[in-house]
Design a protein around this motif. Structure first.
Motif, PDB file in Angstrom:
ATOM      1  N   SER A   1       0.823  -1.211   0.000  1.00 17.21           N
ATOM      2  CA  SER A   1       0.000   0.000   0.000  1.00 17.21           C
ATOM      3  C   SER A   1       0.855   1.257   0.000  1.00 17.21           C
ATOM      4  CB  SER A   1      -0.926   0.008   1.218  1.00 17.21           C
ATOM      5  OG  SER A   1      -0.172  -0.040   2.422  1.00 17.21           O
ATOM      6  N   GLY A   2       2.153   1.111  -0.324  1.00 15.59           N
ATOM      7  CA  GLY A   2       3.014   2.281  -0.455  1.00 15.59           C
ATOM      8  C   GLY A   2       3.458   2.911   0.834  1.00 15.59           C
ATOM      9  N   THR A   3       3.484   2.125   1.925  1.00 18.15           N
ATOM     10  CA  THR A   3       3.804   2.722   3.220  1.00 18.15           C
ATOM     11  C   THR A   3       5.002   2.112   3.936  1.00 18.15           C
ATOM     12  OG1 THR A   3       2.212   1.254   4.318  1.00 18.15           O
ATOM     13  CG2 THR A   3       1.408   3.418   3.617  1.00 18.15           C
ATOM     14  N   CYS A   4       5.523   0.975   3.460  1.00 20.05           N
ATOM     15  CA  CYS A   4       6.567   0.313   4.258  1.00 20.05           C
ATOM     16  C   CYS A   4       7.965   0.370   3.637  1.00 20.05           C
ATOM     17  CB  CYS A   4       6.182  -1.141   4.535  1.00 20.05           C
ATOM     18  SG  CYS A   4       6.409  -2.268   3.125  1.00 20.05           S
ATOM     19  N   GLY A   5       8.071   0.404   2.332  1.00 15.89           N
ATOM     20  CA  GLY A   5       9.383   0.495   1.686  1.00 15.89           C
ATOM     21  C   GLY A   5      10.009  -0.822   1.293  1.00 15.89           C
ATOM     22  N   THR A   6       9.372  -1.952   1.581  1.00 17.00           N
ATOM     23  CA  THR A   6       9.967  -3.262   1.292  1.00 17.00           C
ATOM     24  C   THR A   6      10.229  -3.471  -0.198  1.00 17.00           C
ATOM     25  OG1 THR A   6       8.856  -4.207   3.216  1.00 17.00           O
ATOM     26  CG2 THR A   6       9.647  -5.758   1.562  1.00 17.00           C
ATOM     27  N   CYS A   7       9.332  -2.980  -1.037  1.00 15.29           N
ATOM     28  CA  CYS A   7       9.444  -3.263  -2.478  1.00 15.29           C
ATOM     29  C   CYS A   7      10.217  -2.194  -3.248  1.00 15.29           C
ATOM     30  CB  CYS A   7       8.044  -3.429  -3.086  1.00 15.29           C
ATOM     31  SG  CYS A   7       7.106  -1.881  -3.184  1.00 15.29           S
ATOM     32  N   LYS A   8      10.953  -1.333  -2.551  1.00 18.10           N
ATOM     33  CA  LYS A   8      11.706  -0.273  -3.234  1.00 18.10           C
ATOM     34  C   LYS A   8      12.661  -0.874  -4.263  1.00 18.10           C
ATOM     35  CE  LYS A   8      14.540   2.414  -0.814  1.00 18.10           C
ATOM     36  NZ  LYS A   8      14.994   3.584  -0.024  1.00 18.10           N
ATOM     37  N   THR A   9      12.615  -0.356  -5.478  1.00 18.48           N
ATOM     38  CA  THR A   9      13.376  -0.895  -6.599  1.00 18.48           C
ATOM     39  C   THR A   9      14.082   0.250  -7.325  1.00 18.48           C
ATOM     40  OG1 THR A   9      11.758  -2.661  -6.877  1.00 18.48           O
ATOM     41  CG2 THR A   9      13.190  -2.210  -8.753  1.00 18.48           C
ATOM     42  N   ARG A  10      15.291  -0.022  -7.835  1.00 18.08           N
ATOM     43  CA  ARG A  10      16.021   1.003  -8.582  1.00 18.08           C
ATOM     44  C   ARG A  10      15.330   1.263  -9.916  1.00 18.08           C
ATOM     45  NH1 ARG A  10      21.746  -0.022  -9.949  1.00 18.08           N
ATOM     46  NH2 ARG A  10      21.679   2.150 -10.607  1.00 18.08           N
ATOM     47  N   LEU A  11      15.088   2.527 -10.204  1.00 18.85           N
ATOM     48  CA  LEU A  11      14.499   2.959 -11.464  1.00 18.85           C
ATOM     49  C   LEU A  11      15.636   3.442 -12.360  1.00 18.85           C
ATOM     50  CD1 LEU A  11      12.059   3.767 -13.241  1.00 18.85           C
ATOM     51  CD2 LEU A  11      11.990   5.938 -11.964  1.00 18.85           C
ATOM     52  N   LEU A  12      15.861   2.746 -13.479  1.00 10.61           N
ATOM     53  CA  LEU A  12      16.995   3.055 -14.355  1.00 10.61           C
ATOM     54  C   LEU A  12      16.623   4.025 -15.467  1.00 10.61           C
ATOM     55  CD1 LEU A  12      18.504  -0.543 -14.679  1.00 10.61           C
ATOM     56  CD2 LEU A  12      19.141   1.257 -13.060  1.00 10.61           C
ATOM     57  N   GLU A  13      15.400   3.881 -16.001  1.00 12.60           N
ATOM     58  CA  GLU A  13      14.942   4.771 -17.070  1.00 12.60           C
ATOM     59  C   GLU A  13      13.437   4.957 -16.947  1.00 12.60           C
ATOM     60  OE1 GLU A  13      16.132   3.727 -21.078  1.00 12.60           O
ATOM     61  OE2 GLU A  13      17.916   2.683 -20.322  1.00 12.60           O
ATOM     62  N   GLY A  14      12.963   6.085 -17.474  1.00 14.75           N
ATOM     63  CA  GLY A  14      11.535   6.362 -17.499  1.00 14.75           C
ATOM     64  C   GLY A  14      11.111   7.295 -16.380  1.00 14.75           C
ATOM     65  N   GLU A  15       9.912   7.850 -16.531  1.00 13.53           N
ATOM     66  CA  GLU A  15       9.364   8.783 -15.547  1.00 13.53           C
ATOM     67  C   GLU A  15       8.249   8.093 -14.775  1.00 13.53           C
ATOM     68  OE1 GLU A  15       7.651  13.373 -15.273  1.00 13.53           O
ATOM     69  OE2 GLU A  15       7.824  12.364 -17.216  1.00 13.53           O
ATOM     70  N   ALA A  16       8.407   8.022 -13.473  1.00 14.66           N
ATOM     71  CA  ALA A  16       7.447   7.308 -12.632  1.00 14.66           C
ATOM     72  C   ALA A  16       6.351   8.228 -12.123  1.00 14.66           C
ATOM     73  CB  ALA A  16       8.168   6.667 -11.454  1.00 14.66           C
ATOM     74  N   ASP A  17       5.171   7.636 -11.973  1.00 16.31           N
ATOM     75  CA  ASP A  17       4.046   8.289 -11.297  1.00 16.31           C
ATOM     76  C   ASP A  17       4.080   7.773  -9.863  1.00 16.31           C
ATOM     77  OD1 ASP A  17       1.676   9.243 -10.335  1.00 16.31           O
ATOM     78  OD2 ASP A  17       0.389   8.075 -11.663  1.00 16.31           O
ATOM     79  N   HIS A  18       4.754   8.509  -8.981  1.00 20.64           N
ATOM     80  CA  HIS A  18       4.965   8.053  -7.608  1.00 20.64           C
ATOM     81  C   HIS A  18       3.689   8.197  -6.777  1.00 20.64           C
ATOM     82  CE1 HIS A  18       9.278   7.424  -8.037  1.00 20.64           C
ATOM     83  NE2 HIS A  18       9.371   8.588  -8.647  1.00 20.64           N
ATOM     84  N   ARG A  19       3.273   7.080  -6.153  1.00 23.67           N
ATOM     85  CA  ARG A  19       2.054   7.091  -5.333  1.00 23.67           C
ATOM     86  C   ARG A  19       2.304   6.599  -3.916  1.00 23.67           C
ATOM     87  NH1 ARG A  19      -2.434   4.810  -9.755  1.00 23.67           N
ATOM     88  NH2 ARG A  19      -1.914   6.351 -11.373  1.00 23.67           N
TER      89      ARG A  19
END
Length: 312
Positions: free
Chosen positions: A265-283
């Motif tokens: 649900s976007g609150t804990c940080g466990t799934c944080k992944t390196r973004l190498l290219e592209g523009e993310a819609d951060h939620r």
């Protein structure tokens, strides 16, 4: 995060869409204690990680009890619990956490909407044992869809208001009289987003710290205007399409990739992944501004346009 292997010991239907699950440790080990308002994260049969409030007494527990509503727009979690978590099913859970702890005061107003009754029911029984003054307001669509209604009506007779609106927006409960005058009472509210927003609006003039909310959906993982996009996995060289109604994490899981996650649900940080290219819609609610160009929480965030390249 450390996990405990549990087995579904008992299961019963509370309403046509809500089932109660009693989980006991497979190895017979002692379970961590918890306070009212606590939840556990369950790795559901679909692989989705979902948080559910604990309903039972948390003092020296021999089991954990949760009540789960089958969500009509379920993306795998609640549907798989209802369909696949039968008696004997083994499930991994994480240790109890509490983002909705009770304060120690003399008077309480407990407000529940629908399945939001689960932490409220636990709180009410705990406070009653402690001899605290409490009132409960329980709003729902209908009596048939109200979990624990008979138990609450019996145990809290004279201290509970039950209101059913039959799905009519013009027949919702009016909280004005309950909240117009700030009191020393502490308010605890759990329920769907419209209820939360209404209580926040009605209690905006209350002193800070007296009105408390529990909300397991702090962000909209999927929105109506979302579109499909592609994610390239740099390490494996594969490309996965993320449908408009699935998260990156879910799309990877659906494609057979092992993923690390916890809250989803976007609150804990466990799934944080390196973004190498592209523009993310951060939620998410975790990343710092300076991290958003190079990191992404794949459980909730998407591509603003085009494709993303991830370090996976």
């Amino acid at each position: 995060m450390e996990q405990i292997k549990m087995r579904v010991e008992k299961r019963r239907d509370l309403t046509p869409t809500i089932a109660e699950f009693t989980l006991a440790p497979v190895g017979g080990e002692s379970l961590p204690e918890f306070n009212p308002g606590a939840h556990i994260t369950i790795e559901t049969p679909s692989g989705a990680m979902r948080r559910y409030s604990l309903v039972n007494d948390g003092s020296d527990p021999k089991e954990y009890v949760v009540a789960i509503k089958r969500e009509p727009q379920s993306r795998g979690g609640s549907a798989s619990m209802h369909e696949q978590a039968v008696v004997g099913t083994e499930l991994n859970i994480e240790h109890p956490e509490n983002d909705f702890p009770l304060t120690d005061v003399q008077k309480y107003l407990l407000i529940a909407g629908g399945i939001g009754i689960t932490p409220i029911y636990s709180m009410a029984r705990y406070l009653d044992k402690k001899g605290k003054m409490l009132r409960i307001i329980y709003v729902s669509r209908s009596a048939e869809e109200s979990a624990y209604l008979d138990e609450l009506m019996k145990d809290f007779e004279g201290r509970i208001i039950v209101h059913h609106d039959d799905g009519d927006p013009n027949a919702v409960y009016d909280f004005w009289d309950d909240l117009v005058t700030p009191r020393a009472t502490h308010v605890f509210c759990c329920g769907p987003k419209p209820l939360m927003e209404e209580i926040k609006a009605f209690s905006g003039h209350w002193p800070e710290g007296r009105v408390h909310f529990e909300d397991f959906k702090p962000v909209d993982v999927v929105r109506q205007d979302d579109v499909a996009f592609e994610v390239e996995l740099k390490k494996s060289g594969q490309t996965v399409t993320v449908p408009e109604d699935r998260s990156i994490l879910e799309a990877l899981r659906d494609a057979g990739f092992a993923t690390s996650s916890s809250c989803e649900s976007g609150t804990c940080g466990t799934c944080k992944t390196r973004l190498l290219e592209g523009e993310a819609d951060h939620r998410d609610m975790v990343l710092l501004e300076e991290e958003k160009g190079s990191q992404i929480m794949i459980c909730v965030s998407r591509a603003k346009s085009g494709r993303l390249v991830l370090d996976l």
